[in-house]
Motif scaffolding. Structure first.
Motif, mmCIF file in Angstrom:
data_model
loop_
_atom_site.group_PDB
_atom_site.id
_atom_site.type_symbol
_atom_site.label_atom_id
_atom_site.label_comp_id
_atom_site.label_asym_id
_atom_site.label_seq_id
_atom_site.Cartn_x
_atom_site.Cartn_y
_atom_site.Cartn_z
ATOM 1 N N LYS A 1 13.956 -1.468 2.812
ATOM 2 C CA LYS A 1 13.117 -1.877 1.679
ATOM 3 C C LYS A 1 12.289 -0.716 1.122
ATOM 4 O O LYS A 1 12.124 -0.590 -0.090
ATOM 5 C CB LYS A 1 12.187 -2.995 2.158
ATOM 6 C CG LYS A 1 11.254 -3.554 1.111
ATOM 7 C CD LYS A 1 10.370 -4.628 1.726
ATOM 8 C CE LYS A 1 9.238 -4.995 0.762
ATOM 9 N NZ LYS A 1 8.238 -5.847 1.412
ATOM 10 N N MET A 2 11.771 0.129 2.030
ATOM 11 C CA MET A 2 10.738 1.076 1.607
ATOM 12 C C MET A 2 11.227 2.497 1.331
ATOM 13 O O MET A 2 10.605 3.209 0.555
ATOM 14 C CB MET A 2 9.636 1.179 2.673
ATOM 15 C CG MET A 2 8.910 -0.099 3.005
ATOM 16 S SD MET A 2 8.168 -0.926 1.581
ATOM 17 C CE MET A 2 7.155 0.354 0.895
ATOM 18 N N THR A 3 12.307 2.931 1.990
ATOM 19 C CA THR A 3 12.590 4.373 1.962
ATOM 20 C C THR A 3 13.520 4.788 0.818
ATOM 21 O O THR A 3 14.351 4.016 0.358
ATOM 22 C CB THR A 3 13.241 4.829 3.283
ATOM 23 O OG1 THR A 3 14.443 4.094 3.462
ATOM 24 C CG2 THR A 3 12.328 4.609 4.457
ATOM 25 N N ASP A 4 13.364 6.045 0.417
ATOM 26 C CA ASP A 4 14.300 6.643 -0.541
ATOM 27 C C ASP A 4 15.493 7.201 0.209
ATOM 28 O O ASP A 4 16.616 7.169 -0.272
ATOM 29 C CB ASP A 4 13.610 7.769 -1.306
ATOM 30 C CG ASP A 4 12.492 7.236 -2.176
ATOM 31 O OD1 ASP A 4 12.790 6.435 -3.066
ATOM 32 O OD2 ASP A 4 11.332 7.583 -1.932
ATOM 33 N N SER A 5 15.241 7.776 1.363
ATOM 34 C CA SER A 5 16.336 8.268 2.201
ATOM 35 C C SER A 5 15.905 8.213 3.657
ATOM 36 O O SER A 5 14.709 8.125 3.957
ATOM 37 C CB SER A 5 16.744 9.690 1.802
ATOM 38 O OG SER A 5 15.614 10.497 1.688
ATOM 39 N N VAL A 6 16.886 8.237 4.535
ATOM 40 C CA VAL A 6 16.599 8.110 5.964
ATOM 41 C C VAL A 6 17.438 9.093 6.776
ATOM 42 O O VAL A 6 18.484 9.567 6.313
ATOM 43 C CB VAL A 6 16.885 6.673 6.495
ATOM 44 C CG1 VAL A 6 16.023 5.644 5.819
ATOM 45 C CG2 VAL A 6 18.352 6.324 6.375
ATOM 46 N N MET B 1 0.830 -1.201 0.000
ATOM 47 C CA MET B 1 0.000 0.000 0.000
ATOM 48 C C MET B 1 0.871 1.261 0.000
ATOM 49 O O MET B 1 0.589 2.229 -0.708
ATOM 50 C CB MET B 1 -0.886 -0.029 1.236
ATOM 51 C CG MET B 1 -2.211 0.629 1.075
ATOM 52 S SD MET B 1 -3.133 0.486 2.579
ATOM 53 C CE MET B 1 -4.318 -0.722 2.141
ATOM 54 N N MET B 2 1.947 1.228 0.798
ATOM 55 C CA MET B 2 2.866 2.370 0.842
ATOM 56 C C MET B 2 3.489 2.599 -0.528
ATOM 57 O O MET B 2 3.632 3.740 -0.984
ATOM 58 C CB MET B 2 3.967 2.123 1.887
ATOM 59 C CG MET B 2 3.516 2.349 3.313
ATOM 60 S SD MET B 2 4.705 1.740 4.523
ATOM 61 C CE MET B 2 6.064 2.851 4.273
ATOM 62 N N GLN B 3 3.869 1.515 -1.178
ATOM 63 C CA GLN B 3 4.492 1.626 -2.494
ATOM 64 C C GLN B 3 3.505 2.226 -3.494
ATOM 65 O O GLN B 3 3.869 3.079 -4.312
ATOM 66 C CB GLN B 3 4.962 0.235 -2.940
ATOM 67 C CG GLN B 3 5.974 0.259 -4.082
ATOM 68 C CD GLN B 3 7.204 1.121 -3.782
ATOM 69 O OE1 GLN B 3 7.853 0.936 -2.759
ATOM 70 N NE2 GLN B 3 7.493 2.084 -4.662
ATOM 71 N N GLU B 4 2.250 1.782 -3.378
ATOM 72 C CA GLU B 4 1.208 2.294 -4.266
ATOM 73 C C GLU B 4 0.992 3.794 -4.040
ATOM 74 O O GLU B 4 0.840 4.557 -4.989
ATOM 75 C CB GLU B 4 -0.085 1.558 -3.933
ATOM 76 C CG GLU B 4 -0.920 1.208 -5.128
ATOM 77 C CD GLU B 4 -2.035 0.282 -4.709
ATOM 78 O OE1 GLU B 4 -3.106 0.798 -4.378
ATOM 79 O OE2 GLU B 4 -1.822 -0.951 -4.672
ATOM 80 N N LEU B 5 0.978 4.181 -2.759
ATOM 81 C CA LEU B 5 0.812 5.603 -2.430
ATOM 82 C C LEU B 5 1.952 6.408 -3.041
ATOM 83 O O LEU B 5 1.754 7.465 -3.628
ATOM 84 C CB LEU B 5 0.789 5.798 -0.910
ATOM 85 C CG LEU B 5 -0.476 5.350 -0.169
ATOM 86 C CD1 LEU B 5 -0.233 5.329 1.347
ATOM 87 C CD2 LEU B 5 -1.637 6.269 -0.479
ATOM 88 N N LYS B 6 3.155 5.882 -2.893
ATOM 89 C CA LYS B 6 4.338 6.575 -3.439
ATOM 90 C C LYS B 6 4.222 6.683 -4.971
ATOM 91 O O LYS B 6 4.497 7.745 -5.539
ATOM 92 C CB LYS B 6 5.601 5.810 -3.052
ATOM 93 C CG LYS B 6 6.881 6.378 -3.647
ATOM 94 C CD LYS B 6 8.056 5.494 -3.274
ATOM 95 C CE LYS B 6 9.191 5.605 -4.253
ATOM 96 N NZ LYS B 6 9.824 6.909 -4.339
#
Lengths: 271, 303
Positions: free
Chosen positions: B195-200, B172-177
């Protein structure tokens, strides 16, 4: 409008689903009414004259002052208002809607009392039903405002119960519900003048039943109306979204200003 | 046009004597997933709560879509969706009522498709107090995104979720992005962040100690890549042969692990050696240092 109706509908159902609220909204007032109708009228037949207004005032106090504040405090401590805030639900709705739904429940019980008190228990019915309905609505908002203020300034359920009892118990004993104000010793009358129930009973007696009263009914109505405005106004002003966040707009002691109309009333009664 | 969805500059928030957040600055471009990582008490939730308008910072600048959340909270309500770490709903509120309640305040239609997707449609009539912890978390997430916000702030969203719900949440997060939503994610879960973030940004004791893409952060560490090799004859176990750029050799179970600064050179040398010895490769893995390893390295250095 849809948001208001959804919120109102949910809060109204909560008044029936929540066992404590069901108790304070319906069971306690109705059981007490039946008990007083059967027992008190036989012990003291003069009580029949004030059975209906006394039980209406009792119902309003139980629903709004005993029942309503604790869920307000609990909702804050459980983080429910945090959820509301991030979704843009205004503080005014958070306070006004429970007040309105609680009044709605109390009005249902009041109607039952008003319609059955005369035929079931020989209770005196009002001379002026218009005045009776008007006063019932006014005291509903007065007690609703006080209940909301207690819920806002109370730091825990325990403190809320204590604050509610400080108003509730003396109101029952000295507010003209069990013993008429004129039968109280003069030294006690000024204490009874510190409680809203006294003004509610004086207003009912004077305007709805056309009886002699110690406090002018018009003055009683003004005091109740000012109290309603001050209580609800301070409840909104002092409302705190979050028990984890101690920052308030004002000191909770400001809530004491809501007592000013009653202090003025006590001074007036002694003049 | 401002391409930043979230901007924070020198944010500071203290509780009495305790400084919870100190000089925190970061920015999140529109459409990115930004991870806020840190151990308990690092200041992640305080930072998020300042952005959400739940707490007033002592100083610093905050902007969400160009608006100050401390002052323009009302204007941001429909632009931002928030899943709080600690929040609740009234005990007797049903799932259906909560959906209608919150979407009505946002002026949108209820999103029963989200309830179905997160396996909560069959619980539509259940009261909040009857839901499990995982179901409550899923409901909170659904309510955060039901009004299609441009920015979603998630505080430990996978805490208490089972594997399937976690995978669904990530999808769902990927879809939102993909739809252009910006996500600010606070998490303990390094695998999730990787797995999910572009930056941290990694927070420790209220301050950001490092920030960048996961690759940049892991590259800042000791720089060793782990090569794990398993052969049929286990010749590598017996021979203490030295391969180029290898600083450490560790035998674990059937595998020999080499830590190298030049993985390409080391791998080809290992393969040549195995072939020369008449042995045969069964498995060879090249692993970059994980975010978790780098996180532990950084936090232990700072502690």
């Amino acid at each position: 409008m849809t948001a208001f109706l959804n919120h109102f509908s949910f809060e109204f159902k909560t008044g029936l689903r929540n066992r404590n609220l069901l108790m304070t909204n319906y069971l306690l007032p109705l059981v007490f009414y039946v008990m007083m109708g059967f027992v008190m009228v036989q012990i003291n037949p003069a009580f029949a004259a004030t059975l209906i207004p006394s039980m209406v005032v009792f119902t309003m106090m139980v629903s709004t002052i005993l029942g309503m504040p604790a869920p307000l405090t609990e909702a804050r401590s459980q983080g429910i208002y945090r959820s509301y805030k991030i979704n843009g639900i205004p503080a005014l709705s958070i306070l006004a809607i429970p007040v309105l739904t609680t009044i709605f429940h109390a009005m249902i019980v009041s109607v039952i009392i008003a319609l059955t008190g005369g035929s079931f228990f020989d209770g005196a019915t009002p001379e002026s039903w218009g005045a009776f309905v008007f006063i019932t609505l006014l005291i509903a908002f007065t007690f609703g405002g006080i209940g909301a203020l207690i819920g806002v300034v109370g730091s825990s359920t325990t403190s809320v119960v204590m604050l509610a009892q400080i108003i509730f118990i003396p109101s029952i004993l000295l507010g003209g519900m069990m013993i008429p104000l004129e039968q109280l010793p003069e030294s006690v009358r000024w204490i009874s003048a510190l409680f809203p129930a006294t003004y509610a009973m004086e207003a009912f007696n004077g305007l709805a039943y056309g009886r002699e009263t110690l406090i002018q009914p018009g003055v009683a109505l003004i005091i109740l109306a000012i109290s309603a405005l001050l209580s609800f106004g301070f409840a909104v002003y002092l409302f705190n979204w979050d028990s984890q966040n101690g920052t308030r707009r004002g000191n909770p002691l400001l809530a004491l200003i809501a007592l000013v109309p009653y202090i003025a009333g006590a001074i007036y009664i002694n003049l | 046009m401002n391409q930043l969805a979230i901007e924070l500059n020198n944010l500071r928030k203290s509780y009495g004597e305790v400084i919870a957040v100190d000089q925190v600055s970061f920015s999140v471009p529109k459409g990115e997933i930004f991870g806020l990582l840190g151990p308990n008490g690092a200041g992640k939730t305080t930072t998020l709560e300042c952005l959400e308008g739940l707490r007033k910072p002592d100083s610093g600048m905050m902007r969400i879509m160009g608006e100050d959340p401390a002052r323009d909270g009302r204007r941001l309500r429909n632009l931002v969706g928030v899943q709080l770490q600690t929040s609740g709903l009234p005990a007797t509120m049903t799932v259906d009522e909560s959906m209608r309640f919150f979407t009505a305040y946002h002026g949108v239609q209820p999103r029963y498709d989200l309830l179905e997707r997160m396996d909560l449609l069959k619980k539509k009539g259940s009261q909040y107090q009857e839901l499990s912890t995982g179901q409550k978390r899923r409901l909170a997430l659904i309510l955060a995104i039901a009004h299609d916000p441009l920015i979603v702030i998630l505080d430990e969203p996978t805490a208490g979720l089972d594997v399937a719900s976690r995978a669904e949440l990530h999808a769902m997060m990927q879809e939102l992005k993909n739809n252009g939503t910006t996500i600010l994610l606070a998490t303990h879960d390094m695998a999730e962040a990787e797995k999910m973030t572009d930056s941290v940004a990694i927070l420790l004791k209220g301050s950001i100690i490092t920030m960048g893409t996961v690759r940049e952060i892991t590259a800042q560490g000791s720089g060793f890549t782990k090569i794990s090799v398993r052969t049929e004859e286990s010749r590598l176990h017996e021979d203490e042969i030295e391969f180029p750029a290898v600083s450490q050799r560790v035998i674990k179970n059937e595998y020999v692990n080499y830590f190298t600064t030049e993985p390409g050179v080391t791998v080809s040398s290992i393969i040549n050696y195995v072939e020369k010895q008449g042995d045969r490769l069964i498995d060879l893995r090249v692993e970059r240092p994980s975010l978790e390893e780098r996180f532990l390295e950084i936090t232990s250095e700072r502690n």
